[in-house]
Design an enzyme around this catalytic site. Structure first.
Site: not given
Ligand code: UN1
Length: 514
Positions: A196, A249-251, A254, A271, A305, A352, A406
């Site tokens: 998804k 995605g977002s905290n 997540g 992540e 991120c 955004q 963030e």
């Molecule tokens: C990167 O910096 O090359 O969502 C990868 C993001 C990370 C991936 C970054 N999960 O930005």
């Protein structure tokens, strides 16, 4: 080189033609069939550099489609898990070839759908291809270990089995690389996948599914469902048949994914965000540091991120460094990422862009000093897109929201420090811990920073961004829970270990071992 330019040219012409012929008609991919979603709700992706251009259009999936996808995956699973891992790897290798062939054309699509500039989109294509390639090879290495047994004529070994049906939920900012670095290990390990993607990038997601289809992946092994998170997200996380979820995605989401999976004993790797510091020390090669800060903070419009969002400067070099930094920021041309003179693309969407502007407002209110940028760009053609200036703040204090939260935009804040301890404690004074960087010529200082910084990744004399297929990627604290991605760790997440005790004496055991 000439052929490359030709290919890009061809892709650009194709993009223009598509802009004239109308949006791509996108479908869900369930059980090897391309279908409309059942929600009746239309989703469109638009070009954030020019919102008059619709890139793709689809009818969103609803819960019933997600359930169908799970069913299709369950049906496909036994044959796929029985397929030898090297054979699974070879299907992936074919997908690598197709992706290489289509690299330039897909990079153009990515720029048009997500907004990042073309060189960044090509870089992302290459990175995803390398990751796929690495995981394809893992089909030959998906082994366990053998260990000596306490008993004679006993064989002790482990094998790695697939988990079953897994969900892969991905963000919009890396619409190719992140899906590919999750889907590839899941497939090579023998799982069936429900993918998804974020609703903003469906056209790229469809291309990913098409590549695997063309590579010969059996029907139902990879299913693509697109629609709103509220309509299908919960099924993909909570259905008891889903044995693992890999999420980026977002905290907020997540943590929820992790809790829901934990509650029913399913695996999850999440992540999440970052608030990554880059420390520039007094002895650093300042030119090198400057390049790294610019790339880290403003590359991909800061929508990464791993972006550098906190610049921690030794006070001795702070003034000259900031002066040069402003001079370089002024040179960044903001605009449509297909224009080769442009250095920074738009924010991905209106929401955004508004978040970026809101954070800029809050930072000013809290007393940070705006040195450059801070405004939406709307002159001429720019008014059709979500453009914002690369923005620099000074006098950013750890108590401020701009230091702690963030933004996910091109907004960088400077904090000045006098000692190594101050640099480390400023670096660590946030709830995130994804990545970090230090620029110095002092090896001891660099390695002490590596020792003490609270981050899953540390860069010495290079920007905070990026990762490589063969080493783990991920963060600590609020930045990540569950196993790391990429490398062996990323593959192992999608497997279950089975320990095998094989007694070949053919006699009753004499030993008291238990
Ligand atoms: C990167 O910096 O090359 O969502 C990868 C993001 C990370 C991936 C970054 N999960 O930005």
């Amino acid at each position: 080189m000439a052929t490359l330019t030709k290919t890009v040219q061809k892709a650009k012409t194709a993009a223009k033609t598509q802009a004239k012929t109308g949006p791509l008609e996108l479908k869900q991919y369930i059980g090897g069939r391309w279908l409309d979603g059942s929600s009746g709700k239309e989703f469109v992706s638009t070009n954030p550099a020019d919102i008059r251009q619709t890139i793709g259009r689809l009818t969103g999936a609803d819960k019933s489609d997600a359930l169908k996808a799970i069913q299709a995956a369950e049906k496909a699973l036994p044959a796929w898990r029985a397929t030898p891992a090297p054979v699974r790897g070879r299907i992936l290798a074919r997908a690598v070839e197709i992706a290489r062939r289509r690299r330039d054309e897909l990079a153009v699509l990515m720029t048009r759908e997500e907004g990042k500039i073309l060189p960044e989109a090509k870089g992302e294509m290459d990175k995803g291809i390398t990751l796929m390639d690495w995981f394809a090879g893992e089909g030959l290495r998906l082994g366990g270990l053998t260990a000596p047994s306490e008993l004679p004529q006993n064989l002790l070994y482990t094998v790695r089995a697939p988990l079953g049906v897994v969900s892969i939920i991905t963000p919009w900012n890396f619409p190719w690389a992140i899906p590919v670095w999750k889907i590839s290990p899941a497939l090579v390990a023998g799982n069936a996948v429900i993918f998804k993607p974020a609703s903003l990038v469906p056209a790229m997601a469809v291309e990913i599914a098409r590549i695997f289809e063309e590579a010969g992946l059996p029907q139902g092994v990879l299913n693509l469902v697109m629609g709103s998170g509220s309509a299908i997200g919960d099924v993909l996380v909570e259905d008891p048949r889903i044995r693992a979820v890999s999420f980026t995605g977002s905290n907020e989401i997540g943590k929820r994914v992790h809790t829901l999976c934990g509650a029913r004993g399913a695996k999850a790797t999440c992540e999440m965000g970052g608030k990554n510091p880059c420390v520039v020390w007094e002895d650093a090669d300042l030119d090198l540091a400057l390049g790294g800060v610019l790339k880290g903070a403003f590359g991909s419009t800061g929508q990464r991120c791993t972006a550098t969002s906190r610049l921690i400067l030794h006070e001795k070099i702070a003034e000259p460094f900031i002066r040069t930094l402003i001079a370089e920021i002024k040179k960044i041309k903001v605009g449509d990422g297909l224009d080769s003179s442009v250095g920074m693309g738009p924010a991905v969407d209106g929401s955004q862009l508004q978040t970026d502007l809101d954070y800029i407002g809050v930072a000013k209110k809290e007393g940070a000093k705006l040195l450059w940028g801070g405004r939406r760009l709307e002159d001429g053609e720019l008014k059709h897109g979500y453009f914002i200036e690369p923005t620099l703040f000074d006098v950013v204090k750890p108590s401020m929201r701009i230091f702690k939260e963030e933004v996910f935009g091109p907004v960088l804040g400077v904090t000045r420090v006098r000692s190594f301890d101050e640099a480390v404690s400023a670096s660590n004074a946030v709830e995130f811990g994804l990545t970090s960087a230090v620029y110095t010529r002092d090896l001891s200082l660099a390695l002490r920073f590596v020792d003490w910084v609270e981050a899953g990744m540390v860069h010495v004399n290079s920007p905070t961004v990026g990762g490589e297929a063969q080493v783990p990627f991920g963060g600590v604290k609020g930045s990540g829970v569950g196993e790391r991605e990429m490398a062996k760790e990323g593959l192992h997440f999608f497997t279950e270990l089975k320990t095998v005790f094989l007694d070949y004496t053919g006699r009753r055991r004499q030993s008291n071992l238990y």
